[in-house]
Design an enzyme around this catalytic site. Structure first.
Site, short mmCIF file in Angstrom:
data_model
loop_
_atom_site.label_atom_id
_atom_site.label_comp_id
_atom_site.label_asym_id
_atom_site.label_seq_id
_atom_site.Cartn_x
_atom_site.Cartn_y
_atom_site.Cartn_z
N CYS A 270 -15.99 21.33 4.85
CA CYS A 270 -14.56 21.37 4.51
C CYS A 270 -14.04 19.94 4.50
O CYS A 270 -14.03 19.27 5.54
CB CYS A 270 -13.81 22.21 5.54
SG CYS A 270 -12.03 22.25 5.29
N CYS B 197 -7.65 22.11 -1.13
CA CYS B 197 -9.05 22.24 -0.75
C CYS B 197 -9.73 20.90 -1.00
O CYS B 197 -9.82 20.45 -2.15
CB CYS B 197 -9.74 23.35 -1.55
SG CYS B 197 -11.52 23.47 -1.25
#
Length: 281
Positions: free
Chosen positions: A96, A220
């Protein structure tokens, strides 16, 4: 560090009370990277062990703290720390990007690192630098394969991404269209993250449907990184791309020596501390 919460219940006509061990109280920190929000916990003593149901409960926005994901900061020999990342569905996930930047800021807050960090995540080693304005530059892994198709590109930037080029990203039904692509049979069983990307001169506008969250997120990190690299197409050279997401602005820089690979990939943007609290687990 956990603190044991004990409830003592007196029992009538009995000398000894009943002691009910309820829950351990753990300190947590809430951070976000351009609206992509996370629960962060210092687990260097390895006291906390969470199952998928507990992670999902903590990330629940109605009955828990609320977050797109949860991260544990743990010790790792030869590194400043280990980053362990879980999606809000409770399952441990792949890299991530926004989370890595927030974890670096968290490590700095704990006094583990100064202006730079060297850490290990599920996809390998990463380094990061904290700029004077508070932004964090995260060095992502090289991208060694890209699949260009008519209207979309597939590549992996630590997590797999589907980049779909659109003309009006603001009015895209990200949930419905993203969910349909994410669940296509060719991407199973793990699925894929889906990014809807619109070019605006040298700027990219990106909206993302994230697997594991199973909804649109405000940003994101691995997704905008994938979008920037995909936008370069077959061109080679050094690139710096400004990205606009619903949660804020990011920047991605990289170098391409060949058409289907990218190196020196850096994701830059804010990593914001929101609040600290305690939760019973």
């Amino acid at each position: 560090m956990g603190v044991l919460e004990v409830v003592v219940t007196p029992v009538q006509n009995n000398i000894s009370p009943i002691i009910n061990f309820v829950k351990m109280q753990y300190s947590f920190y809430k951070y976000h990277g351009t609206g992509n929000d996370f629960i962060l916990i210092d687990n260097r003593q390895y006291i906390l062990k969470l199952d998928a149901q507990q992670v999902a409960g903590l990330c629940d926005r109605h009955f828990g703290i609320g977050a797109d994901g949860l991260m544990l900061l743990e010790e790792a020999a030869g590194y400043d720390f280990r980053m362990v990342y879980y999606n809000s569905d409770g399952n441990e996930s792949t890299m991530c990007g926004n989370g890595g930047r927030c974890m670096t800021a968290f490590a700095h807050k704990l006094g583990l690192v100064n202006a730079s960090a060297n850490f290990i995540a599920i996809d390998g080693q990463h380094t990061a630098e904290i700029l004077q304005n508070g932004s964090v530059c995260l060095h992502m892994n090289d991208v060694n394969d890209m699949a260009f198709h008519d209207g979309y590109t597939i590549l992996n930037t630590g997590s797999p991404h589907y980049i779909l080029w659109v003309n009006d990203v603001e009015n895209i039904d990200v949930f419905t269209e993203g969910r349909a692509i994410r669940n296509q049979g060719r991407f199973q069983p793990s699925g894929i993250n889906v990014n809807f990307v619109e070019r605006d001169g040298d700027i990219l506008h990106v909206r993302t449907y994230e697997r594991g969250v199973e909804d649109e997120t405000l940003s994101c990190g691995t997704g905008v990184t994938a979008a920037a690299i995909a936008a370069a197409g077959n061109n080679m050279g050094s690139f710096t791309t400004a990205i606009v997401t619903p949660g804020g602005n990011l920047e991605v820089s990289f170098t391409k020596d060949t058409a289907h690979a990218a190196k020196n990939v850096i994701l830059t943007g804010p990593a914001t501390f929101v609040f600290q609290g305690n939760v019973g687990i």
